[in-house]
Design an enzyme around this catalytic site. Sequence first.
Site, PDB file in Angstrom:
ATOM      1  N   TYR A   1      -1.089   0.044  10.238  1.00 31.58           N
ATOM      2  CA  TYR A   1      -1.421  -0.670   8.996  1.00 31.58           C
ATOM      3  C   TYR A   1      -0.231  -0.586   8.025  1.00 31.58           C
ATOM      4  CZ  TYR A   1      -3.502  -1.118   4.321  1.00 31.58           C
ATOM      5  OH  TYR A   1      -3.760  -1.460   3.012  1.00 31.58           O
TER       6      TYR A   1
ATOM      7  N   THR B   1       0.825  -1.198   0.000  1.00 30.46           N
ATOM      8  CA  THR B   1       0.000   0.000   0.000  1.00 30.46           C
ATOM      9  C   THR B   1       0.864   1.255   0.000  1.00 30.46           C
ATOM     10  OG1 THR B   1      -1.413   1.334   1.464  1.00 30.46           O
ATOM     11  CG2 THR B   1      -0.117  -0.331   2.524  1.00 30.46           C
TER      12      THR B   1
HETATM   13  P1  NAD Z   1     -11.144  -6.765   1.828  1.00 24.57           P
HETATM   14  O1  NAD Z   1     -11.360  -6.608   3.295  1.00 24.57           O
HETATM   15  O2  NAD Z   1     -12.333  -6.631   0.931  1.00 24.57           O
HETATM   16  O3  NAD Z   1     -10.452  -8.161   1.531  1.00 24.57           O
HETATM   17  C1  NAD Z   1      -9.580  -8.804   2.428  1.00 24.57           C
HETATM   18  C2  NAD Z   1      -9.964 -10.282   2.461  1.00 24.57           C
HETATM   19  O4  NAD Z   1      -9.041 -10.990   3.282  1.00 24.57           O
HETATM   20  C3  NAD Z   1     -11.356 -10.508   3.068  1.00 24.57           C
HETATM   21  O5  NAD Z   1     -12.110 -11.352   2.213  1.00 24.57           O
HETATM   22  C4  NAD Z   1     -11.066 -11.192   4.426  1.00 24.57           C
HETATM   23  O6  NAD Z   1     -12.107 -12.064   4.812  1.00 24.57           O
HETATM   24  C5  NAD Z   1      -9.744 -11.899   4.132  1.00 24.57           C
HETATM   25  N1  NAD Z   1      -8.897 -12.118   5.317  1.00 24.57           N
HETATM   26  C6  NAD Z   1      -8.455 -11.203   6.208  1.00 24.57           C
HETATM   27  N2  NAD Z   1      -7.678 -11.799   7.145  1.00 24.57           N
HETATM   28  C7  NAD Z   1      -7.618 -13.112   6.835  1.00 24.57           C
HETATM   29  C8  NAD Z   1      -6.962 -14.248   7.405  1.00 24.57           C
HETATM   30  N3  NAD Z   1      -6.256 -14.163   8.531  1.00 24.57           N
HETATM   31  N4  NAD Z   1      -7.114 -15.454   6.802  1.00 24.57           N
HETATM   32  C9  NAD Z   1      -7.853 -15.577   5.666  1.00 24.57           C
HETATM   33  N5  NAD Z   1      -8.490 -14.547   5.078  1.00 24.57           N
HETATM   34  C10 NAD Z   1      -8.380 -13.334   5.654  1.00 24.57           C
HETATM   35  O7  NAD Z   1     -10.020  -5.714   1.421  1.00 24.57           O
HETATM   36  P2  NAD Z   1      -9.564  -5.176  -0.010  1.00 24.57           P
HETATM   37  O8  NAD Z   1      -9.950  -3.752  -0.127  1.00 24.57           O
HETATM   38  O9  NAD Z   1      -9.958  -6.146  -1.062  1.00 24.57           O
HETATM   39  O10 NAD Z   1      -7.982  -5.190   0.177  1.00 24.57           O
HETATM   40  C11 NAD Z   1      -7.203  -6.295  -0.264  1.00 24.57           C
HETATM   41  C12 NAD Z   1      -5.734  -6.004   0.000  1.00 24.57           C
HETATM   42  O11 NAD Z   1      -5.357  -4.803  -0.690  1.00 24.57           O
HETATM   43  C13 NAD Z   1      -5.391  -5.780   1.463  1.00 24.57           C
HETATM   44  O12 NAD Z   1      -4.166  -6.424   1.722  1.00 24.57           O
HETATM   45  C14 NAD Z   1      -5.233  -4.267   1.565  1.00 24.57           C
HETATM   46  O13 NAD Z   1      -4.325  -3.926   2.579  1.00 24.57           O
HETATM   47  C15 NAD Z   1      -4.687  -3.916   0.203  1.00 24.57           C
HETATM   48  N6  NAD Z   1      -4.971  -2.535  -0.217  1.00 24.57           N
HETATM   49  C16 NAD Z   1      -6.244  -2.137  -0.489  1.00 24.57           C
HETATM   50  C17 NAD Z   1      -6.489  -0.823  -0.905  1.00 24.57           C
HETATM   51  C18 NAD Z   1      -7.874  -0.349  -1.262  1.00 24.57           C
HETATM   52  O14 NAD Z   1      -8.018   0.809  -1.696  1.00 24.57           O
HETATM   53  N7  NAD Z   1      -8.923  -1.166  -1.106  1.00 24.57           N
HETATM   54  C19 NAD Z   1      -5.414   0.081  -1.012  1.00 24.57           C
HETATM   55  C20 NAD Z   1      -4.127  -0.366  -0.715  1.00 24.57           C
HETATM   56  C21 NAD Z   1      -3.915  -1.678  -0.338  1.00 24.57           C
END
Ligand code: NAD
Length: 327
Positions: A141, A117
């Site tokens: 984070y 990120t």
């Molecule tokens: P999200 O919460 O929709 O998806 C995360 C998924 O991981 C969920 O389905 C959750 O159930 C699963 N999860 C969490 N902990 C777990 C564990 N211990 N074991 C198994 N499954 C687990 O989030 P997102 O927005 O899709 O983000 C996905 C990734 O992208 C993350 O790593 C986040 O840090 C990164 N990210 C997202 C953004 C954004 O704008 N959405 C920006 C930068 C980075």
Amino acid sequence: MQHVLVTGGAGYIGSHACKALAARGFVPVSFDNLSTGWTQAVKYGPLVRADLLERAAIDAALAEYRPVAIMHFAASSLVGEAMQNPGKYWRNNVLGALNLIEAALAADCRALVFSSTCAVYGEQDGVVLAEDSPLQPLNAYGSTKRAIEEMLRDFGHSDGLRSVIFRYFNVAGSDPEAEIGECHRPETHLIPLMLQAICGERDELVIHGQDYPTHDGTCIRDYVHVVDLVEAHVQGLEWLIEGKEGRVFNLGTGAGFSVREVIDHARAATGRKVPFRLGPRRQGDAASLVSGSQRALRELGWHPRRSSLKLMIQDAWRWHQKGGYDS
Ligand code: NAD
């Protein structure tokens, strides 16, 4: 058929990655504990409902599917929560990643694409952030994501693990066919919050802070369409399968929009007013985060095609009007 293990495959970005992988002929295997994900989002391959904190469950999934590579999206990712409860972030993100890496190496799977990120950069006086900018996260984070990046590098040196690390800026939009979309719980992302406020599903959007050193006082972010973002992931995966060395890439567009500007675009894209009120700053938020993504364009051959704010909001709006997921 080549399998790819997609941790967090039931989440927003992971589910879009599964769709893109399936379109490219891979079988995406979602590994997800459904803590913030949705079974309805898992449409393009099998679901292993399990937790990264259970090493035996990862071993079993790797033994069953023998993936060529892993895409690691699963994480806790709420900045506010991370400030209040850093232990949850160090446990879920860092221990989860360590379990995954050690299991992958034990199963001789040495290619991993990782969701990092822009929060790893922290605040850097409004400059455009390049991959070699200093890493100085403002919140737990970002600290956990930086730690995982370091872990991947260490295991690269010791065990030959190759990883492509993507540092995303703000991801937005939904798949244009509206099969899957953005549905966080709780929702903290600007565009879905705005659409909820437009539809009366929440009273109003709260603008967190209006005294930042930006042209209109609200935070500036760089938005990238989820479809473009996951396309880069498939390219990153192919990069690793071709045997290339690990690399870090920013994924953004290089254009920053303030919260007020995003609201104006939403009004234009939906034809509706966005009810909002002004609130205090949110702890841990940087004033401005804008990406330099030349490396991904040049080296990966990435072409973000849908990442105009207008298309991102229109695609998100189409998904939102379909009703999202049933909880
Ligand atoms: P999200 O919460 O929709 O998806 C995360 C998924 O991981 C969920 O389905 C959750 O159930 C699963 N999860 C969490 N902990 C777990 C564990 N211990 N074991 C198994 N499954 C687990 O989030 P997102 O927005 O899709 O983000 C996905 C990734 O992208 C993350 O790593 C986040 O840090 C990164 N990210 C997202 C953004 C954004 O704008 N959405 C920006 C930068 C980075």
